[in-house]
Design an enzyme around this catalytic site. Sequence first.
Site, PDB file in Angstrom:
ATOM      1  N   THR A 144       0.858  -1.189   0.000  1.00 20.51           N
ATOM      2  CA  THR A 144       0.000   0.000   0.000  1.00 20.51           C
ATOM      3  C   THR A 144       0.894   1.240   0.000  1.00 20.51           C
ATOM      4  O   THR A 144       2.055   1.174   0.412  1.00 20.51           O
ATOM      5  CB  THR A 144      -0.905   0.057   1.229  1.00 20.51           C
ATOM      6  OG1 THR A 144      -0.062   0.105   2.379  1.00 20.51           O
ATOM      7  CG2 THR A 144      -1.801  -1.158   1.323  1.00 20.51           C
ATOM      8  N   LYS A 202     -14.691  17.384  11.643  1.00 19.77           N
ATOM      9  CA  LYS A 202     -15.602  17.317  12.788  1.00 19.77           C
ATOM     10  C   LYS A 202     -15.790  18.722  13.335  1.00 19.77           C
ATOM     11  O   LYS A 202     -14.971  19.227  14.079  1.00 19.77           O
ATOM     12  CB  LYS A 202     -15.043  16.377  13.849  1.00 19.77           C
ATOM     13  CG  LYS A 202     -14.901  14.967  13.330  1.00 19.77           C
ATOM     14  CD  LYS A 202     -14.308  14.015  14.350  1.00 19.77           C
ATOM     15  CE  LYS A 202     -13.860  12.752  13.665  1.00 19.77           C
ATOM     16  NZ  LYS A 202     -12.453  12.741  13.244  1.00 19.77           N
ATOM     17  N   GLU A 245      -6.120  -3.434  -0.730  1.00 19.06           N
ATOM     18  CA  GLU A 245      -6.514  -4.583   0.093  1.00 19.06           C
ATOM     19  C   GLU A 245      -7.726  -5.325  -0.481  1.00 19.06           C
ATOM     20  O   GLU A 245      -8.073  -6.395  -0.008  1.00 19.06           O
ATOM     21  CB  GLU A 245      -6.867  -4.105   1.514  1.00 19.06           C
ATOM     22  CG  GLU A 245      -5.685  -3.624   2.344  1.00 19.06           C
ATOM     23  CD  GLU A 245      -5.364  -2.145   2.140  1.00 19.06           C
ATOM     24  OE1 GLU A 245      -5.728  -1.580   1.080  1.00 19.06           O
ATOM     25  OE2 GLU A 245      -4.740  -1.563   3.048  1.00 19.06           O
ATOM     26  N   TRP A 269     -20.433  16.191  11.456  1.00 17.76           N
ATOM     27  CA  TRP A 269     -19.468  15.827  10.432  1.00 17.76           C
ATOM     28  C   TRP A 269     -19.743  16.612   9.156  1.00 17.76           C
ATOM     29  O   TRP A 269     -20.880  16.688   8.693  1.00 17.76           O
ATOM     30  CB  TRP A 269     -19.566  14.337  10.101  1.00 17.76           C
ATOM     31  CG  TRP A 269     -18.915  13.465  11.121  1.00 17.76           C
ATOM     32  CD1 TRP A 269     -18.382  13.854  12.316  1.00 17.76           C
ATOM     33  CD2 TRP A 269     -18.750  12.051  11.039  1.00 17.76           C
ATOM     34  NE1 TRP A 269     -17.892  12.769  12.990  1.00 17.76           N
ATOM     35  CE2 TRP A 269     -18.099  11.651  12.227  1.00 17.76           C
ATOM     36  CE3 TRP A 269     -19.061  11.087  10.097  1.00 17.76           C
ATOM     37  CZ2 TRP A 269     -17.765  10.321  12.488  1.00 17.76           C
ATOM     38  CZ3 TRP A 269     -18.737   9.765  10.347  1.00 17.76           C
ATOM     39  CH2 TRP A 269     -18.093   9.385  11.535  1.00 17.76           C
TER      40      TRP A 269
END
Length: 550
Positions: A187, A445, A332, A450
């Site tokens: 990754t 936040k 992944e 949010w």
Amino acid sequence: MLSTMQDVPLTVTRILVHGTLVHGRSRVTTWTGDAEPQRRTFREVGVRAVQLANGLRDGLGVVEGDRVATLMWNNCEHMEAYLAIPSMGAVLHTLNLRLPADQLTWIVNHAADRVLLVNGSLLPLLAPLLPRMEPLEHIVVVGPGDRALLDGCRPAVHDYEELLAGRPARYDWPELDERAAAAMCYTSGTTGDPKGVVYSHRSIYLHSMQVGSAESMGLTDHDTSLPVVPMFHVNAWGLPHAAFMSGVNLLMPDRFLQPGPLAEMIESERPTHAAAVPTIWQGLLAELTAKPRDVSSLSRVTIGGSACPPSLMKAFDEQLGVRLCHAWGMTETSPLGTVALPPGGLESEAEEWAYRVTQGRFPASVEPRLIGPDGSEMPWDGESAGELEVRGPWIAGAYYGGAGAEPLRPEDKFSPDGWLRTGDVGVISPDGFLTLTDRAKDVIKSGGEWISSVELENVLMSHPDVAEAAVVAVPDERWGERPLATVVLLEGTSTGYQELRDFLAERIAHWQVPERWAVVPAVPKTSVGKFDKKVIRKSYADGELDVTRL
Ligand code: AMP
């Protein structure tokens, strides 16, 4: 009671043999810039893959389980490596040539790569790193390049064509366990050391079937696919193996990834499908607006890797008649996770659009769940947000721990019951369409609520003068965090902050509208072309951005 079915392993070897025999007439075409493109049939590619396997075994002593790395562009020789290395039981390790030198070196050492196939054009990048790449015993140079750069280096140096020349066109492929390692990819590692994802023969086989299927990319031997997405990043979204399985012709861009050459190769080779991240399509749109070319052969384009702004999709539809199809995935997840093909039975274009702008629907083999802030599972109601977790036969259950070491299962990446924690936050509609609102670490936040940075970016990028926009959270005395909007304006425009602010205010809740603004020359990108928000946050923290407060 057991079934009466045969238990035949699902392997890359099977894909290689099948593609060579049954789809022998399909072609891999590699763009060469000014010269005539290189063209090989699948039959030729298959035979060369067999010769490569013979060369690696008999010439370089590669045995089952050895890691054979590639530092290569998307081209036919890379395709040959994709087929040969796993089929002989070795492990194909694709190296991301855009990673910083230290990470690249770390990865080669961690994977203990014995052999490295490298395009000659990348020798200037590789040569200085070689003294620190200790496990490497052999370097195989593919294509032209300044080989003098390797003079005096420790690993033995070979020429790719010489390694193949005169080798038999037969290889007694080993009977492999379908769960054995076939390929690996690290990754991009924005935090901590990069992490190795190891794909199995079985996962690649099943993933290839899904990539080709009508509910994903829907590719057959009537198609020519242009994978712009690199073969060093999640196996070019699985396209090479899927193509060999279904006979899909491939147009490989090699190192010609700039908008000009891409437009040229689409016009002259007429692919029907292409796959790339949004920044590539942004660039191509600008190129085609400035200098029109015929790209009408493209009936479908897969776009993903980061959120595709709906304005980009609309521009492709309206200006070029090309349909961008949004998809989500990650290293992944092999990477195919979701594909945004609208469901049947819709009655209006508006309804279609509502589905097209989502990240898409999960195939049966990718099982999702959303975990809310309190750790409970959230309903699929299109409103309740949570972190996306997935499981399935081509989803990683762990990272490579290193030779002889146990696999790694960090808690922030895998749930106690084995699901992959994607780090992506979003909602799922009752009919199973995913809409991502953020990366867990990018969500803003603000005063207990949010704010989705992706939503703000999408609205900003729909402004006619905005080329790119990236929004990040910055600390705020009153609200905890607030959004900072960084904007790249199109050349020749000088839209003011107030106008952009008003544009946003008309389209989103007023408390979400950023107070902090900065025009920047370019949005910093990661090694795989995604917005690098940590770089933006850092330049803000270091006082390097010229921020205007409204
Ligand atoms: P990588 O492993 O480098 O391919 O990065 C995977 C990550 O890219 C995902 O976890 C998402 O955060 C992001 N990503 C991929 N596709 C999309 C998409 N269509 N929309 C938004 N984010 C995406």
